[in-house]
Design an enzyme around this catalytic site. Structure first.
Site, PDB file in Angstrom:
ATOM      1  N   HIS A 224       1.594   2.219  -3.567  1.00 45.68           N
ATOM      2  CA  HIS A 224       0.494   2.992  -4.165  1.00 45.68           C
ATOM      3  C   HIS A 224       0.504   4.428  -3.643  1.00 45.68           C
ATOM      4  CE1 HIS A 224      -1.244  -0.445  -6.118  1.00 45.68           C
ATOM      5  NE2 HIS A 224      -1.623  -1.055  -4.997  1.00 45.68           N
TER       6      HIS A 224
ATOM      7  N   GLU B  38       0.822  -1.214   0.000  1.00 38.57           N
ATOM      8  CA  GLU B  38       0.000   0.000   0.000  1.00 38.57           C
ATOM      9  C   GLU B  38       0.855   1.262   0.000  1.00 38.57           C
ATOM     10  OE1 GLU B  38      -2.977  -0.279  -0.736  1.00 38.57           O
ATOM     11  OE2 GLU B  38      -3.221  -2.416  -0.335  1.00 38.57           O
TER      12      GLU B  38
END
Length: 444
Positions: A26, A23
């Site tokens: 991202h 994550e």
């Protein structure tokens, strides 16, 4: 109960580390592309902890540690003010969106490389690929107990786990393997293991046993754990006794003991069971009894013998470990893709697909073995997460990349209806894959 809780704990630790890196990939690229990130969450459900940054991102740790997500500003999901429209994900160019989506799997790939670099620097303790027993195809190839495998088809081997993996890959490809070995007295030789003779189908998880190789470190006399009340062993054998031999044949594993007891029963005469009890060595004459299922039994339950100390460990310098980590990541990627191809084409069984139960058990087992083993496990899991997320299945990162590739080709985004249909198809495929993984876990 202790192992169960430990397995859950190490699975949570493993997933938390991998999801955080995924994550963050991202998040970091989204911020570089000027996208406003509303929430960065590790875990789902009720927030256990949260903090808001100066950029407006809410960082959250959720109560259910089974994943995570990065929520970005997007006009397709909520109203966006005119002042913030240039920070919306959907307003970015297709190449920027591709970069943001691809950053998650790329972060896991880089984490795999980083973990392998650490592993090469600190060293991973393991057992050498020394043969303890050679039967069947291994014996026919001229392999003998005490031989240490140093290479398979020209690829260097430093441990039994590497040797097992290479033999499994060759067997699934229906190819024979050339083994380079060093004998007990330093003599070098090469032997062709005719894996093409393996009867089809076979269990890919036990290739070394099927070809007749038992690794030396695994061959330890079994220890008596429990005596069944009313059995012939009661009063003669005690918990803690170590079984050394049956009728003069050395006993080097629980499987050995089982086979020897079956032979005694079939031969129909009492057998001499040699045991070690403390400092004493005893010989007991016992006759197995046949169960209702037709199995000959002494009435004992056993545990494997004590595992010997590791005998293989390699360390490298900080700089020397960099190219090694890169090459190992490339090799592991090729091996993983090769296995997936074999499963899809039917060359390998779908039983090789593992779910969370198996992953939890492996996480616990690797943590017990030591830091090096756990780091290696994390590197494998991180690489698997990267590859799986790149599958062109809608709802996965690879599915979104497929949408953007189509957008580049046709010059405009897919319709909302087409994307929604893709999401349903993706959910169905993912549910089927997860169902198969759980099924394999339960069978295993």
């Amino acid at each position: 109960m202790g192992d169960f809780l430990a397995s859950i704990w190490w699975m949570i630790v493993s997933f938390s580390v991998l999801v955080t890196f995924h994550e963050f990939g991202h998040y970091w690229v989204a911020r570089r592309c000027g996208v406003k990130v509303l929430r960065f969450s590790i875990g789902f459900g009720t927030p256990l902890w949260s903090r808001r940054s100066s950029s407006g991102t809410e960082f959250v740790i959720g109560a259910i540690p089974l994943g995570g997500y990065v929520k970005m500003l997007d006009e397709r999901e909520a109203d966006v003010t005119v002042a913030e429209r240039n920070q919306a994900f959907n307003r970015k160019s297709v190449w920027q969106r591709i970069a943001i989506v691809a950053a998650g799997p790329l972060a896991n790939l880089l984490l795999c490389m980083l973990l392998l670099w650490v592993l090469f620097v600190i060293g991973k303790q393991d057992y050498s690929a020394t043969v303890g027993r050679a039967e069947h195809l291994a014996a026919q190839a001229g392999i003998h107990p005490g031989d240490r495998i140093t290479a398979i088809d020209g690829r260097q081997v430093t441990s039994w786990s590497e040797a097992s993996m290479l033999l499994t890959a060759a067997a699934m490809d229906r190819q024979n393997a050339v083994l380079s070995v060093i004998g007990p007295y330093g003599e070098r030789s090469e032997h062709t293991l005719e894996l093409s003779k393996l009867k089809q189908p076979f269990d890919e998880r036990h290739v070394t046993a099927l070809v007749g190789i038992n690794w030396q470190f695994m061959l330890q006399p079994p220890i008596i754990a429990k005596i069944e009340p009313g059995s012939i062993a009661e009063g003669a054998i005690k918990p803690g006794d170590i079984v050394l031999a049956v009728d003069g044949q050395q006993t080097l594993s629980t499987e050995d003991l089982y086979n020897q007891i079956q032979k005694l029963g079939r031969d129909g005469h009492p057998g001499m069971i040699e045991i070690r009890r403390g400092e004493e060595r005893l010989a007991l004459e016992l006759s197995p009894r046949k169960s209702a299922q037709g199995v000959w039994l002494l009435g004992v339950k056993t545990n494997p013998g004590p595992v010997p100390a590791f005998d293989s460990q390699q360390r490298y310098g900080v700089l020397a470990a960099v190219p090694l980590a890169i090459r190992e990541t490339a090799r592991m990627t090729a091996d993983s893709l090769g296995m997936m191809k074999r499963i899809i084409t039917g060359q390998a069984s779908a039983k090789n697909i593992s779910g969370p139960i198996s992953i939890a058990k492996i996480a616990n087992a690797s943590a017990k073995r030591g830091v090096g083993w756990f780091i290696y496990f994390l590197s494998l899991l991180s690489l698997s997460l990267a590859i799986i997320n790149l599958f062109p299945i809608p709802i996965l990162d690879g599915g979104h990349l497929l949408y953007y590739a189509i957008e580049l080709l046709k010059g405009s985004p897919l319709s909302t209806r087409a994307m929604a249909a893709g999401q349903y198809i993706g959910l169905a495929l993912l549910a089927g894959l997860m169902g198969l993984a759980f099924y394999n876990d339960l069978l295993g």
